[in-house]
Design an enzyme around this catalytic site. Structure first.
Site, PDB file in Angstrom:
ATOM      1  N   GLU A  36      -5.740  -8.077  -0.663  1.00 47.15           N
ATOM      2  CA  GLU A  36      -6.236  -8.289   0.657  1.00 47.15           C
ATOM      3  C   GLU A  36      -7.781  -7.804   0.311  1.00 47.15           C
ATOM      4  OE1 GLU A  36      -4.875  -5.239   3.242  1.00 47.15           O
ATOM      5  OE2 GLU A  36      -2.865  -5.908   3.247  1.00 47.15           O
ATOM      6  N   GLU A  91       0.770  -1.070   0.106  1.00 42.19           N
ATOM      7  CA  GLU A  91      -0.094   0.015  -0.006  1.00 42.19           C
ATOM      8  C   GLU A  91       0.791   1.270   0.081  1.00 42.19           C
ATOM      9  OE1 GLU A  91      -2.981  -0.450   3.176  1.00 42.19           O
ATOM     10  OE2 GLU A  91      -4.061  -1.838   2.051  1.00 42.19           O
TER      11      GLU A  91
END
Length: 410
Positions: free
Chosen positions: A243, A125
């Site tokens: 995710e 991320e």
């Protein structure tokens, strides 16, 4: 890779165990036996490496990661290691760039002789000051370094903006490297998946449901289709949903519906996935009871001819939600039918019943399982006690007034 799970909040915590998860060796056989083929192990290397050149990674930490990776590989799991929670690089990308590259130089050298089902994921991320422009430069350099020692190892890389699908359009991948996989993370709608999340500011309010309405399904399908379109435009580059998950503050029925829907929609697009996560706040496994949470495990890895029945009520408690085989009956029961003191909430009827369902008594039904079912207890307000009280008060008041008047006449 098809179906995977993240062992989060362990090696990605400041110290393993600091966030309540210490990776036990048996976790990998438990994961394998449940039907998963992939495990993603988030790792906070930045907490275990020098801040000054040559940015050496602590040997003890390296050997702990070795142990965990070996346990995963022993179970024949595709094993992904990444750089996770590297907060410094998000705030000061240029100041951390050399360190980031040095971490990958060490990791790739260290694992160069490991089997090919160990995958490297560059950075979890990217966000903040690490913009797409900067990230594209960093990732190209990191891939070059890794390729010196690992010419054909699978490398996973995702876009900036927290690995979000809309940012895929800004991601630049080196050409002519067929061992690159592009990852994205999926938490749509965020107000549902992150309700009550303590680390989000402001935290979305608790109570948001996900019912799987047509609009809710479309929102998810459209976003996943954006990822597929991007992949097709870029030579059919393999995608990976790294995710997705809904936090435990959401109600279990909604979590099951959302998790099942996202997993099946990813599979319908041939996108392998990794659920976030194994045994913490989003967890599908209960580390205290040492057992899977069946509602979530079945949502991730469904059994043939098994359907979810959800029982819902605004008042009191209701039992019977769960996964049932087709052709069986689910018993749904309210614990009470009247709640309140002056204004009563009175149970009226169950909504969502079909002809094959059986009413057992005033608070119990047996629901015939021929597909996913949602049964809702409908309540009505009963003001009769309140009205009686008001009438009583008025009567007493009138009586007192009359008594007073009588008294005054005398």
């Amino acid at each position: 890779m098809r179906r995977g799970i993240n062992i989060g909040n362990a090696l990605d915590a400041p110290e393993e165990g600091a966030w309540g998860v210490y990776i036990k060796d048996e976790y990998f056989s438990i994961i394998r036996e449940a039907g998963f083929d992939t495990v993603r192990i988030p790792i906070r290397w930045s907490a275990h490496a020098d801040s000054n050149p040559p940015y050496n990674i602590d040997e003890k930490f390296f050997s702990r990661v070795d142990h965990v990776v070996n346990e995963a590989l022993k179970q024949n799991l595709t094993t992904i290691i990444n750089i996770h929670h590297y907060g410094e690089i998000m705030q000061d990308p240029m100041g951390q760039k050399d360190r980031f590259i040095a971490l990958w130089r060490q990791i790739s050298e260290h694992y160069k002789n490991y089997p090919e089902n160990l995958y490297f994921e560059l950075l979890n991320e990217p966000h903040g000051a690490l913009t797409s422009d900067l990230w594209n430069k960093f990732l190209a350099e990191a891939i070059n370094i890794i390729r010196e020692t690992n010419p054909t190892r699978k490398i996973i890389v995702g876009p900036a903006g927290w690995n979000s699908i809309p940012k895929l359009n800004e991601l630049v991948i080196p050409r002519n490297d067929e061992n690159i996989i592009v990852t994205f993370h999926f938490y749509t709608p965020f107000e549902f998946t992150h309700q009550g999340a303590e680390w989000v500011n402001p935290s979305p309010p608790v109570g948001r449901e996900w019912l799987g309405t047509r609009e809710e399904q479309e929102q998810i399908r459209n976003e996943l289709d954006m990822a597929v379109q991007w992949s097709l435009k870029h030579g059919n580059i393999p995608l990976f949903l790294g995710e997705f998950g809904a936090y435990s503050k959401a109600d279990m029925n909604s979590r099951v519906r959302w998790t099942y829907f996202v997993a099946r929609e990813a599979e319908a697009r041939n996108i392998p996935w990794c659920y976030w996560e194994f045994c913490s706040g989003f967890g599908a496994y209960d580390p205290i009871k040492e057992e899977w949470i069946p509602e979530l495990l079945n949502a991730l890895i469904p059994k043939t001819k098994m359907y979810y029945v959800s029982a819902e009520t605004e008042y009191g408690n209701i039992s019977g939600s769960g996964w049932y085989y087709e052709g069986t009956y689910a018993t749904i029961q309210l614990n009470e039918t009247e709640i309140g003191f002056l204004v009563l909430n009175v149970f009226d009827h169950f909504e969502g019943l079909k002809p094959k369902d059986r009413v057992v008594d005033e608070r119990t039904v047996e629901v015939y399982v021929d597909g996913a079912r949602r049964i809702v207890a409908v309540w009505r307000k009963d003001y009769s006690r309140l009205i009686l009280l008001i009438i009583f008060i008025i009567a007493i008041s009138v009586a007192i007034i009359l008594l007073h008047k009588k008294h005054d006449h005398h």
